[in-house]
Design an enzyme around this catalytic site. Sequence first.
Site, short mmCIF file in Angstrom:
data_model
loop_
_atom_site.label_atom_id
_atom_site.label_comp_id
_atom_site.label_asym_id
_atom_site.label_seq_id
_atom_site.Cartn_x
_atom_site.Cartn_y
_atom_site.Cartn_z
N ASP A 199 -6.02 -8.10 2.09
CA ASP A 199 -6.17 -9.54 1.89
C ASP A 199 -7.10 -9.83 0.71
O ASP A 199 -6.85 -10.73 -0.08
CB ASP A 199 -6.72 -10.21 3.15
CG ASP A 199 -5.84 -10.01 4.36
OD1 ASP A 199 -4.61 -9.94 4.19
OD2 ASP A 199 -6.38 -9.90 5.48
N ASN A 240 0.85 -1.18 0.00
CA ASN A 240 0.00 0.00 0.00
C ASN A 240 0.90 1.24 0.00
O ASN A 240 2.13 1.13 -0.02
CB ASN A 240 -0.97 -0.01 1.18
CG ASN A 240 -0.26 -0.06 2.53
OD1 ASN A 240 0.82 0.51 2.70
ND2 ASN A 240 -0.87 -0.73 3.50
N ARG A 241 0.30 2.41 0.02
CA ARG A 241 1.11 3.63 -0.09
C ARG A 241 2.09 3.78 1.07
O ARG A 241 3.25 4.16 0.87
CB ARG A 241 0.19 4.85 -0.16
CG ARG A 241 -0.48 5.02 -1.50
CD ARG A 241 -1.22 6.32 -1.62
NE ARG A 241 -2.32 6.44 -0.67
CZ ARG A 241 -3.28 7.36 -0.75
NH1 ARG A 241 -3.27 8.25 -1.73
NH2 ARG A 241 -4.25 7.41 0.13
N GLU A 261 3.44 1.42 2.94
CA GLU A 261 4.50 0.42 2.81
C GLU A 261 5.47 0.79 1.68
O GLU A 261 6.68 0.59 1.81
CB GLU A 261 3.87 -0.95 2.57
CG GLU A 261 3.12 -1.49 3.78
CD GLU A 261 2.17 -2.62 3.45
OE1 GLU A 261 1.70 -3.30 4.38
OE2 GLU A 261 1.87 -2.83 2.25
#
Length: 521
Positions: free
Chosen positions: A288, A217-218, A220
Amino acid sequence: MQNKGKYTVSTPLSNEKQIDALTAIAGKTVLVVGDIMLDQFVYGRVDRISPETPVPILAAERTETMLGGAGNVVANLTALGAKAEIISVIGDDTAGQNVKSLLETLGVSSRGIHIDAARPTICKTRYIGRNQHLLRVDYEDVKDLAAAIETRCLAQIQEAVKAADVVVLSDYAKGVLTSGVIAAVIKAAQKNNTPVLVDPKSNDYTRYNGASIVTPNRTELSAATGGMAVNTDADIEAACALILKDVDIGAIVATRSEAGMSVIERDKAPVHISHNVHEVYDVSGAGDTVIAVLAAVIAGGSDIVMAATLANVAGGIAVSKIGTSQVKAAEIKAALMGNAPKNQAAMKYETVRNEREPYVCELDAATAQIREWQAQGQRVGFTNGCFDILHFGHVSYLNKARDKCDRLVVGLNHDQSVRILKGADRPVNDENARAAVIGALGCVDMVVFFGATQAGDDNTPCGILGTLKPDVIFKGGDYKVEDLPEAKIVQAYGGAVDIMPLYEGHSTTAIIEKTRKSDAA
């Protein structure tokens, strides 16, 4: 990394091709390796602040328990119609037994679940007042696997990869995905020409060398690049280019919340896919869902852009639900046809109620709609009956029930169920006619059929209540709560039971008898 131009996609592929890609998922096998968890959600209402200290008091109404982490990836895969296998570790405790039981309920083998008595099963308990998260409590002991447990996992990985169409590494940085396990999975997958998708937690992406796709995601992505900006398309492209320059990864699918997704493949044009989320209630487990759809669609033979497009739609559906939720292929198809990431029940509800027609729902669609109402903070009530000839007593009772909840669902005995209860000459009106009349009342929000098909079978609504899980059930009469089989079901998940008075002198049987006497005269 060469940039051969870029393009932005909102609906890049025809519905027909997207639906074909979803259909191709059926029967494909995805192996999930990673940190499995137990997610618990305690739902209730907050009406006051504690006099002991200024914190809200949650009046708990129900508790839901489901698979989290790598387990939620598995649950999403089965909801999509894929076959799932999992290799993970739990503790020797009650939470671990719940994990195994939930897997078995999904039809997924627990043979890949290894028990380590030295660590607890990871359990995350969230406390929610209507649609607001109040607190999360984590039970965990974060450490790498013991050598003996790791050896057992590695031995099983070699065989499991051979049977998989795609492998997912679900990394929550809880210890299952050691460097040795990651390397072994990727090596075995490369040997079998099997794609490996990674949901990363480590900032060091060299751990994932050889993976096909990584899905940060952004937050991470920024952390993995030393804090680079990740706000615009150009930012995303620059951050991904830095990673691909130094790490042997085939592609990055960056999830960008309300901005959608970006697919950055080595030496190919970047693809930016816009989002279409109407309302966000809960982001728990949305990542997920995304990696499960990516993996399943790729297992079905589609390319990365098709997979990301469908994962983007599924992610929009997931965040419109509350709790750790799964997204079914049917929901994605409905969203594609309606061009909005809402579940099918929600779209049908808006259309039908606007037309002033009764909302008669199948069990799956009813459950999805009830969850959406509850996610919006609405209290859902349930009552049941034959409602053969609607009369004053019925209407008064239903109005009183509706006064005590935000939405009222009526369980309606189908025709065979009524015959078992009332005799061969009943019902007077068939189930469709009864549903049309009861569903047209302003106090009734939904009608769901239920009942036994053979004498001696359970003819109560117990079977559907455990699935629907309304906040409160209403029962008319002089019953005692402890004598009601429905009450045990409802109270087990934290729901309430309300015994309401009946209106004497009004009954379908009396109306039928009066009509017969009138005809005889």
